[in-house]
Design an enzyme around this catalytic site. Structure first.
Site, PDB file in Angstrom:
ATOM      1  N   GLU A 300       0.834  -1.204   0.000  1.00 60.33           N
ATOM      2  CA  GLU A 300       0.000   0.000   0.000  1.00 60.33           C
ATOM      3  C   GLU A 300       0.875   1.264   0.000  1.00 60.33           C
ATOM      4  O   GLU A 300       1.860   1.349   0.727  1.00 60.33           O
ATOM      5  CB  GLU A 300      -0.890  -0.023   1.241  1.00 60.33           C
ATOM      6  N   LYS A 370      -9.827   1.348  -3.397  1.00 56.38           N
ATOM      7  CA  LYS A 370     -10.271   0.831  -2.097  1.00 56.38           C
ATOM      8  C   LYS A 370     -11.684   1.321  -1.809  1.00 56.38           C
ATOM      9  O   LYS A 370     -12.001   2.494  -1.983  1.00 56.38           O
ATOM     10  CB  LYS A 370      -9.307   1.308  -0.999  1.00 56.38           C
ATOM     11  N   CYS A 420      -5.140  -2.725   3.051  1.00 55.77           N
ATOM     12  CA  CYS A 420      -5.149  -2.443   4.484  1.00 55.77           C
ATOM     13  C   CYS A 420      -6.189  -3.303   5.193  1.00 55.77           C
ATOM     14  O   CYS A 420      -6.218  -4.517   5.026  1.00 55.77           O
ATOM     15  CB  CYS A 420      -5.360  -0.953   4.722  1.00 55.77           C
TER      16      CYS A 420
END
Length: 549
Positions: A300, A370, A420
């Site tokens: 990320e 995301k 995440c």
């Protein structure tokens, strides 16, 4: 000589001591349960047993509580201790990297823990209400079993609400303590919430057995223990079941762990040397031609600026690396796209294939946005902009990605990327595995990109790895994790860690990953079965409360 204390004074002192025993036991139990979500300091084999034992303390306190209010207080203390210790690492991001004074960071942690503890308080209050007048150990087996069902159902409902309301926070769900152990094989059937139900039922069984010890009703309580053991034996028997089969040929994967210090990551003057170091790390020659990776996965925000702000020279270096390796590179990066409706900013990932066009525009080729954002870190809840400004953390307010996004095709495998803590939501990961039509195949490999350097090198890294293992169990898919500082790892479709890099050290992990196909019951039906079972248990307990005969 001082006068002898009267019997009344002695009785009052003893009663005062007894009044504090239950709150102290709740605080201690919650603190010990916080240790159960990843190895260290407890060994991995002990986690499910310690989790059940510590929750049994709270179950016993709830069954003997004078009423729902008292039970709620004890549950709240248990949850306050569990979350205050279990996610202590939040203070690291707020204090060390966010610039918040330590006392304010600790206060913010305690406020968060107090809010999370409200769910445990609700579960205890609901159990006490459902079992009013029936919580005594001197009850026959059907009533003892119903008490355990009421407790397990109330706790599971609380876990689900905590993982759903206000975008959800699933960390420290008690089901994660059972990524190993006798209940792990239930995960493909009922998911982490089902494991939470089984763990809570087992805790109630222990509590009821302890309370009925040396009474005429110990055999009645033993019936509850017997049911819990039966569930465990079934789990052991099912551990050899295969829920998936291989898809295509194994894929050679390289996972890159840059170990870039969080304090350096967003420093403009360090951008170019950091990119050069990571590119050299990602382009290390394989041990042999047979070990040459087909895909190189980086964590990320390995590109810490929006993709259209990356200098063209840096893109050319990444392109050259992809061509030299003959591999698809997957890079985590914040993405900016101009649309007729306005600019969109997302936390995302982008694929760079050999001989592809420049990806400076996120529309060139495959990318992922995301969709499940972190409150305060990636979006700002209404009324809390002042708090984010006080933290001084960059990248604070993103747009959400669409619910269903195509997987990345590499050779004959389909990679579903999540970023995440998206992988803490099992129902969302399960949705990426199920096919959405002939043009939208389901994932054969799950990929997680993370940067937990915000939280130091402690429990957060290990807890997240345990969560990823649960996703592999639920979906019968291998999971590969590329992280900045750890835990970078390869997990097979049975939830076993095949390889991992040492946390905090730069390196690459090359592994042959076999993608899989086939749907588990959990992927097909999600949380619906366990939620229906939970509500049925609560309704049955409520009916018995109203009509006890």
């Amino acid at each position: 000589m001082p006068p002898e204390p009267t019997n009344a004074a002695q009785t009052g002192t003893a009663a005062g001591r007894r009044a504090w025993r239950a709150p102290l036991a709740a605080l201690l139990g919650g603190g010990l349960q916080a240790l159960c979500f990843a190895p260290g300091p407890l060994p991995a084999w002990s986690l499910p047993f310690v989790q059940i034992a510590t929750l049994a303390v709270l179950a016993a306190l709830t069954f003997q509580a004078a009423g729902p209010r008292r039970a709620a207080i004890l549950g709240w203390l248990f949850g306050l201790s569990q979350f205050g210790i279990g996610v202590y690492w939040l203070t690291i991001s707020m204090h060390r990297f966010g610039g918040l004074p330590l006392l304010l960071a600790v206060a913010a942690l305690l406020l968060f823990a107090a809010a999370m503890a409200a769910y445990a308080a609700g579960a205890c209050a609901l159990t006490a209400w459902l079992c009013a007048g029936q919580g005594s150990p001197e009850r026959r087996a059907p009533r003892q079993i119903l008490n355990a069902i009421a407790w397990a159902s109330a706790w599971t409902l609380a876990e689900w609400l905590r993982g759903t309301l206000f975008t959800g926070f699933t960390w420290l769900n008690i089901g994660y303590a059972h990524a190993e152990g006798m209940f792990a094989a239930w995960a493909p059937f009922v998911g982490v919430y089902g494991l939470a139900w089984l763990a809570a039922f087992s805790a109630a069984a222990v509590a009821l057995m302890a309370r009925a010890k040396d009474t005429a009703y110990d055999r009645s309580a033993a019936a509850v223990v017997g049911l819990a053991l039966l569930a465990g034996l079934l789990g052991i028997a099912w551990s050899h079941m295969e829920w998936s089969r291989p898809l295509g040929n194994p894929l050679m994967v390289r996972l890159v762990q840059p170990a870039t210090p969080q304090s350096d990551k967003f420093q403009p003057e360090l951008f170019l040397p950091t990119q050069d170091r990571i590119q050299r790390l990602a382009s290390l020659a394989p041990k042999s031609e047979a070990d040459r990776p087909a895909v190189v996965i980086l964590p990320e925000t390995v590109l810490p600026v929006f993709q259209d702000q990356v200098p063209e020279a840096v893109w050319r270096q990444w392109q050259a690396a992809a061509e030299t390796m003959g591999a698809t590179f997957v890079l985590g990066a914040p993405l900016h796209v101009a649309t007729p409706a306005g600019d969109r900013y997302t936390n995302g990932a982008i694929a760079l294939r050999p001989q592809a066009a420049s990806p400076s525009a996120a529309g060139n080729g495959w990318h992922y946005d995301k969709r499940h954002l972190v409150p305060f870190g990636e979006f700002i809840p209404p009324g809390f902009h002042w708090f984010v400004r006080a933290l001084q953390i960059p990248l604070g307010d993103f747009d959400r990605g669409t619910e269903r996004q195509p997987p990345l095709a590499v050779d004959d495998q389909f990679l579903a990327v999540d970023i995440c803590y998206e992988d803490t939501f099992g129902e969302e990961i399960a949705a990426t595995v199920a096919s959405d039509g002939p043009d939208a195949p389901g994932a054969s490999i799950l990929v997680n990109l993370s940067n937990l350097a915000w939280f130091g090198d402690g429990w957060a890294l290990r807890q997240h790895l345990w969560i990823a293992r649960m996703r592999a169990l639920e979906t019968a898919r291998p999971v590969v994790r590329a992280t900045n500082t750890g835990a970078t790892a390869v997990i097979d479709a049975h939830g076993q860690v095949l390889g991992a890099l040492d946390p905090g050290r730069p390196g690459v992990l090359d592994a042959e990953v076999q993608g899989t196909q086939g749907l588990t019951p959990y992927v097909r039906w999600g949380n619906a079965p366990i939620l229906a079972w939970t509500l049925l248990g609560l309704l049955l307990a409520a009916r018995k409360r109203r009509y006890p005969a």
